[in-house]
Design a protein around this motif. Structure first.
Motif, PDB file in Angstrom:
ATOM      1  N   SER A 144      26.020  10.783-106.781  1.00 54.94           N
ATOM      2  CA  SER A 144      25.455  11.470-105.622  1.00 54.94           C
ATOM      3  C   SER A 144      24.033  11.935-105.893  1.00 54.94           C
ATOM      4  O   SER A 144      23.137  11.778-105.046  1.00 54.94           O
ATOM      5  N   LEU A 145      23.797  12.493-107.075  1.00 54.66           N
ATOM      6  CA  LEU A 145      22.455  12.962-107.427  1.00 54.66           C
ATOM      7  C   LEU A 145      21.460  11.807-107.458  1.00 54.66           C
ATOM      8  O   LEU A 145      20.325  11.928-106.985  1.00 54.66           O
ATOM      9  N   ILE A 182      20.950   9.177 -98.109  1.00 57.51           N
ATOM     10  CA  ILE A 182      21.202  10.618 -98.239  1.00 57.51           C
ATOM     11  C   ILE A 182      22.568  10.968 -97.641  1.00 57.51           C
ATOM     12  O   ILE A 182      23.301  11.797 -98.196  1.00 57.51           O
ATOM     13  N   PHE A 183      22.912  10.344 -96.520  1.00 54.24           N
ATOM     14  CA  PHE A 183      24.238  10.559 -95.934  1.00 54.24           C
ATOM     15  C   PHE A 183      25.330  10.154 -96.918  1.00 54.24           C
ATOM     16  O   PHE A 183      26.309  10.895 -97.133  1.00 54.24           O
ATOM     17  N   CYS A 184      25.161   8.990 -97.532  1.00 50.40           N
ATOM     18  CA  CYS A 184      26.161   8.507 -98.499  1.00 50.40           C
ATOM     19  C   CYS A 184      26.258   9.436 -99.709  1.00 50.40           C
ATOM     20  O   CYS A 184      27.353   9.657-100.238  1.00 50.40           O
ATOM     21  N   ILE A 223      31.160  15.389-101.354  1.00 52.99           N
ATOM     22  CA  ILE A 223      32.276  16.057-100.673  1.00 52.99           C
ATOM     23  C   ILE A 223      33.625  15.502-101.123  1.00 52.99           C
ATOM     24  O   ILE A 223      34.599  16.257-101.259  1.00 52.99           O
ATOM     25  N   ILE A 224      33.715  14.193-101.378  1.00 50.44           N
ATOM     26  CA  ILE A 224      34.996  13.586-101.754  1.00 50.44           C
ATOM     27  C   ILE A 224      35.570  14.214-103.035  1.00 50.44           C
ATOM     28  O   ILE A 224      36.707  14.688-103.030  1.00 50.44           O
ATOM     29  N   GLU A 240      23.398  17.488 -97.085  1.00 53.95           N
ATOM     30  CA  GLU A 240      22.929  16.109 -97.233  1.00 53.95           C
ATOM     31  C   GLU A 240      23.479  15.218 -96.126  1.00 53.95           C
ATOM     32  O   GLU A 240      22.759  14.347 -95.605  1.00 53.95           O
ATOM     33  N   VAL A 241      24.723  15.412 -95.747  1.00 55.10           N
ATOM     34  CA  VAL A 241      25.299  14.627 -94.658  1.00 55.10           C
ATOM     35  C   VAL A 241      24.529  14.876 -93.363  1.00 55.10           C
ATOM     36  O   VAL A 241      24.169  13.935 -92.632  1.00 55.10           O
TER      37      VAL A 241
END
Length: 208
Positions: free
Chosen positions: A89-90, A124-126, A132-133, A175-176
């Motif tokens: 994610s980072l 960024i959405f991904c 979150i997952i 981020e989402v």
């Protein structure tokens, strides 16, 4: 040309979310264990995804690098998954910002490059989803994760949510939201014009 608000929104929320995710990733406070057998009553065990630290409610002393004391905890399936997804994610956020920042062109008089910005918004959405997952999965399993730590009352274990979970949720959501807003920008401001106007203009050119 003034930078569109949606890009400003994304360029503000994305780095803030990245910082929160980074803190959540490296800090050792995904959950806390209290009332530990064989320890003083003020001892609190802080478990993260990389290390374990002991803190004390009556002092500022912190003892870290205790990973080897609870290998059972780190053998839980969620731990390596969370490690991989949080780091991913980072990295994905950094790539997304690398796309969006030059696309905004806030320091020039040129129009934003919407296609490049939308690609960054999608990344960024991904990245938010990648945060979150594991956070949600860990939260679901939090009370039942295996650990070699023993409690004074094994039937009523005092396990609490750590601040990393809260920061991870907030960072991932930011981020989402940033990714969605930036990506939608290509639909609402394609080339700096209204898509409906573009269709009408094409209709006139084609004689429709």
């Amino acid at each position: 040309m003034r930078t569109p608000g949606i890009l400003i929104f994304g360029l503000v929320f994305s780095p803030c979310g990245w910082i929160l995710d980074l803190t959540s990733t490296v800090a050792t406070n995904w959950r806390t264990l209290n009332n530990i057998a064989g320890q003083s009553s003020d001892t609190v065990v802080n478990q993260g995804i990389w290390d374990i630290c002991n803190t004390f409610t009556t002092s500022t002393q912190v003892n870290c690098n205790l990973r080897s004391t609870d290998t059972v905890y780190f053998s839980n399936q969620i731990i390596p998954i969370a490690q991989g997804m949080m780091v991913a994610s980072l990295i994905v956020t950094a790539f997304g910002l690398a796309f969006v920042t030059p696309a905004a062109r806030c320091w020039t008089n040129q129009k934003p490059r919407w296609v490049l910005a939308s690609m960054g918004g999608l990344l960024i959405f991904c990245s938010g989803v990648l945060t979150i997952i594991p956070i949600a999965w860990y939260t679901h399993l939090l009370p039942n994760l295996n650990t070699s730590t023993t409690f004074i009352n094994p039937q009523n274990r005092d396990i609490r949510v750590g601040y990393c979970i809260v920061l991870g949720y907030i960072g991932g959501i930011m981020e989402v939201l940033a990714g969605i807003v930036i990506f939608i920008g290509i639909c609402k401001c394609c080339g700096g014009r209204n898509p409906r106007a573009l269709l009408l203009r094409r209709g006139v050119v084609l004689g429709l």
